[in-house]
Enzyme design. Structure first.
Site, short mmCIF file in Angstrom:
data_model
loop_
_atom_site.label_atom_id
_atom_site.label_comp_id
_atom_site.label_asym_id
_atom_site.label_seq_id
_atom_site.Cartn_x
_atom_site.Cartn_y
_atom_site.Cartn_z
N ASN A 28 -1.97 1.92 5.74
CA ASN A 28 -1.09 1.03 5.17
C ASN A 28 -0.81 0.03 6.49
O ASN A 28 -0.43 0.66 7.33
CB ASN A 28 0.14 1.35 4.66
N GLY A 29 -0.91 -1.21 6.31
CA GLY A 29 -0.60 -2.22 7.64
C GLY A 29 -1.86 -3.19 7.78
O GLY A 29 -2.66 -3.31 7.00
N LYS A 62 13.37 -14.68 -9.56
CA LYS A 62 12.96 -13.80 -10.52
C LYS A 62 12.14 -14.44 -11.48
O LYS A 62 11.09 -13.23 -11.90
CB LYS A 62 14.47 -13.56 -11.13
N GLU A 68 8.34 -14.82 -10.35
CA GLU A 68 7.71 -13.77 -9.67
C GLU A 68 7.41 -12.85 -10.84
O GLU A 68 6.39 -12.03 -11.00
CB GLU A 68 8.64 -12.87 -8.73
N TRP A 86 -2.71 -2.48 -1.71
CA TRP A 86 -2.45 -4.07 -1.96
C TRP A 86 -3.07 -4.64 -0.81
O TRP A 86 -3.16 -4.83 0.41
CB TRP A 86 -0.77 -4.22 -1.47
N HIS A 102 17.11 -36.91 -5.63
CA HIS A 102 16.40 -37.54 -4.30
C HIS A 102 14.82 -37.09 -4.34
O HIS A 102 14.09 -36.80 -3.44
CB HIS A 102 16.98 -36.65 -3.00
N LYS A 146 6.07 -4.08 -3.50
CA LYS A 146 7.63 -3.85 -3.43
C LYS A 146 8.14 -4.19 -2.09
O LYS A 146 8.96 -4.89 -1.76
CB LYS A 146 7.97 -2.46 -3.98
N CYS A 202 0.82 -1.22 0.06
CA CYS A 202 0.12 0.00 0.00
C CYS A 202 1.10 1.13 -0.04
O CYS A 202 1.91 1.39 0.65
CB CYS A 202 -0.96 0.20 0.97
N GLU A 251 17.97 -17.13 -6.75
CA GLU A 251 17.59 -16.03 -7.06
C GLU A 251 17.16 -16.10 -8.56
O GLU A 251 16.12 -15.28 -8.79
CB GLU A 251 18.89 -14.96 -6.96
N ARG A 296 3.91 -0.28 -4.83
CA ARG A 296 3.71 -0.91 -3.41
C ARG A 296 2.61 -1.51 -3.28
O ARG A 296 2.08 -2.25 -2.25
CB ARG A 296 3.52 0.29 -2.53
O1 M6R Z 1 12.98 -5.02 1.13
P1 M6R Z 1 13.51 -6.21 1.29
O2 M6R Z 1 14.81 -6.39 0.86
O3 M6R Z 1 13.50 -6.58 2.87
O4 M6R Z 1 12.64 -7.26 0.49
C1 M6R Z 1 12.54 -8.53 0.81
C2 M6R Z 1 11.79 -9.32 -0.46
O5 M6R Z 1 10.40 -8.90 -0.08
C3 M6R Z 1 12.28 -8.98 -1.53
O6 M6R Z 1 13.65 -9.17 -1.95
C4 M6R Z 1 11.39 -9.90 -2.78
O7 M6R Z 1 11.56 -10.98 -2.67
C5 M6R Z 1 11.50 -9.49 -4.24
N1 M6R Z 1 10.27 -8.90 -4.85
C6 M6R Z 1 12.29 -10.26 -4.97
O8 M6R Z 1 12.39 -9.83 -6.28
#
Ligand code: M6R
Length: 612
Positions: A102-103, A489, A492, A76, A508, A607, A2, A485, A27
């Site tokens: 937000n929260g 990527k 997502e 969000w 396994h 984000k 949010c 990673e 956000r």
């Molecule tokens: O702001 P932060 O680094 O704490 O965020 C952690 C994760 O939410 C963030 O890395 C998330 O996995 C990304 N969307 C990955 O691309």
């Protein structure tokens, strides 16, 4: 999660609010709304489901809404589906209090029942509506000021919030309160701004106030008064934001993600140079004494998502270069698990935003146990940066795309610097070895540039493979960390199911999923492990897998096994992940583009995850 904006000044508010929300859309983006007052007691509330563009269309880009004081929100969803009804702002039954939030209000059910008993009716499924009506209830019950009413409500609310409210009887003011959700305020030329993140107000002012936990503010035109939970006035020192406003624009790139991928050489170089003094990695400015560093018996690295993947990589590097045992923990697990913690431990919390709820809670747990804490954080003044005992700022600049790239790369460099510095202080690394390692790190930015010059082959490959249903990533050691990673990527932003496996683990269980044509991406930069991983590639190939190899120039034998091979420059194996991750980021980007998806704002994500 949010985005919140607020404006109180002399210009028309709606256009400024919509512009701020545009900068915060990363956000959350399932609905948006604004509420604006033109000095009169009646506010106009306009909301729209879906992307912010719908709200812009509905308000003729804000031109159809008059008034110089207003609040805005991009959502969000947590409580209640994405819909216009659940969109913020919400208001009390008679329009006395209007607000955005937000929260998460954890005890909203209990508070809702209390309000229903007192005659309140509810039109949405949100916890926000409950919070706003609770403020309204106390305002009417005690007939005090807005600050008194908010104070009473805050004492009853459990959870996290950045609340922004307008009261009918105070048409020229906005009130805000905060606990564990980010919020900043700024003042410029007789006008005031509120936002949950810097990019929203950067073009208006660089001087901002970080409101603390359980604090409130009255936001007038160009003047802000802060209060503590007792309603007493308090002073907050302003801070200057160094980020440049252009850094939060796309600058000709089609997507923020591609722009941020290209900003990696600079982000990495800036972060590295902040840790180098007189030709040596020197982190003495972090405030950790050499004696403390020599005394650590254990390091915990705690983080979420990609930042956790940095932790996985750092575990290999730090253990190897310092001989200190390292455990990497998901913050959401660390915070609730019983862990027999060694007092001589350092807890490193990695977070781009510095606001991730689980990472912040993990940091607080470590502090409660009297452990030394170090934050690796990108956003200056964020909660983790403020609460950690020591802070290593990554210098990636604002990162807007939901999928992290340049922040991840800068975090890797920060952990590399910690490994070298600790290794040197503890006498594990000789001066010559430190110089050699630093020399390798210094070359990383230009090596990333070189990878970026040759992205067309990856684009072609991604276009060919973008209909894949399942993709498997395999690697060993630091290559395994890279695959974690790469896989995140891909899933997502392209919505293709993918899994990362330590190559030796495949047989396994997971190997049963390999069918004719299943794409398996193998990362092979760790010289001493390449042969082992090649064996695993052969195993999956004989079961029909289509193989992509990602290795360093010189390892041309990989082409005998892989159907498609891409190369990165050679470097010290500890840092090869900084190069290997770049083609993986590009691959995910091109998959997403080929599938016609919104690269920067993937569905269901936001984000910074400021709720549990
Ligand atoms: O702001 P932060 O680094 O704490 O965020 C952690 C994760 O939410 C963030 O890395 C998330 O996995 C990304 N969307 C990955 O691309």
């Amino acid at each position: 999660m949010c985005g919140i904006v607020g404006f109180n000044g002399h210009h028309e508010a709606a256009e400024i609010l919509l512009d701020g929300l545009t900068k915060l859309e990363y956000r959350g983006y399932d609905s948006a709304g604004i509420a604006v007052r033109d000095g009169s007691k009646d506010a106009k509330i306009i909301k729209a489901k879906g992307r912010l563009d719908h709200l812009k269309e509905k308000t003729d880009n804000g031109r159809s809404v008059a008034g110089t004081c207003g609040i805005g929100h991009t959502r969000w969803a947590t409580h209640g589906e994405p819909s216009e009804n659940n969109a913020h702002p919400h208001c009390s039954d008679d329009g006395n209090v209007i607000g955005v939030h937000n929260g998460i209000i954890e005890n909203y059910q209990e508070l809702k029942e209390k309000l229903v008993r007192n005659g309140y009716r509810f039109y949405s499924e949100t916890d926000t509506e409950v919070a706003i009506k609770l403020v309204d209830y106390y305002y009417k019950k005690y007939l005090g000021t807005p600050v008194d009413a908010i104070n009473h409500a805050l004492v009853r609310i459990r959870g996290s919030y950045a609340l922004e409210l307008m009261f009918k009887e105070y048409p020229e003011e906005i009130y805000v309160a905060r606990k564990d959700s980010p919020m900043i305020l700024g003042v410029a030329d007789g006008e005031s701004f509120v936002a949950s993140d810097v990019p929203a107000i950067l073009k208006h002012t660089r001087t901002v106030y970080y409101i603390g936990n359980l604090q409130m503010a009255r936001v007038g035109k160009g003047e802000i008064t802060f209060y503590n939970l007792d309603g007493d006035e308090i002073e907050i020192e302003p801070k200057t934001i160094e980020w440049d406003a252009e850094a939060a624009e796309k600058s000709g790139y089609e997507h923020f993600m591609m722009k941020e991928i290209h900003e990696q050489p600079k982000a990495v170089a800036d972060t590295l140079h902040s840790a180098v003094k007189d030709g040596k990695v020197d982190l003495s400015e972090l405030g950790l004494t050499e004696e403390r560093i020599r005394d650590f018996q254990q390091i915990y690295i705690v983080a979420c998502g990609s930042a956790y993947h940095v932790g996985v990589a750092a575990q290999y590097t730090i253990e190897d270069l310092t001989d200190i045992p390292v455990r990497v923990e998901l913050a959401s697990e660390f915070r609730y698990r019983h862990i027999p913690l060694n007092e001589k431990s350092l807890v490193i919390v990695i977070s781009q935003s510095g606001e991730t709820a689980d990472s912040l809670a993990a940091l607080r747990k470590a502090k409660e146990k009297n452990l030394t804490t170090l934050g690796i954080v990108n956003v200056v003044g964020s909660s983790i940066a403020r609460e950690a005992d020591h802070v290593f700022y990554t210098l990636a600049g604002p990162e807007i795309a939901v999928a992290t790239t340049k922040a991840y790369s800068s975090q890797l460099i920060a952990t590399d610097c910690i490994a070298i510095y600790f290794g040197s202080v503890r006498g594990v690394l000789s001066d010559d070895r430190c110089a050699e390692l630093l020399d390798a790190l210094e070359k990383i930015p230009q090596q990333i540039e070189k990878i970026l010059e040759d992205k067309e082959r990856l684009q072609w490959f991604a276009a060919k493979q973008s209909n894949a249903h399942d993709v498997f990533f395999i690697g060993r050691g630091l290559d395994y960390a890279a695959t974690l990673e790469g896989s995140l990527k891909l899933k997502e932003i392209s919505y293709v199911h993918s899994e990362a496996y330590a190559a030796g683990e495949l047989k396994h269980g997971t190997i049963s999923l390999i069918e004719d044509g299943t794409l398996v991406i193998s990362v092979l930069t760790q010289k001493r492990l390449i042969e082992k991983t090649v064996s695993n590639m052969v195993e999956v190939k004989s079961r029909g897998a289509y193989l992509m190899g990602l290795t360093t120039y010189g390892n041309y034998d990989i082409e005998d096994v892989a159907d498609f091979t891409t190369y990165v420059p050679d470097t010290d194996p500890h840092f090869a992940i900084s190069l290997a991750v770049v083609p993986l980021q590009l691959l995910a980007y091109y998959f997403s583009v080929s599938r016609g998806l919104d690269v920067d704002k993937p569905r269901n994500l936001a984000k910074s995850v400021t709720v549990e």
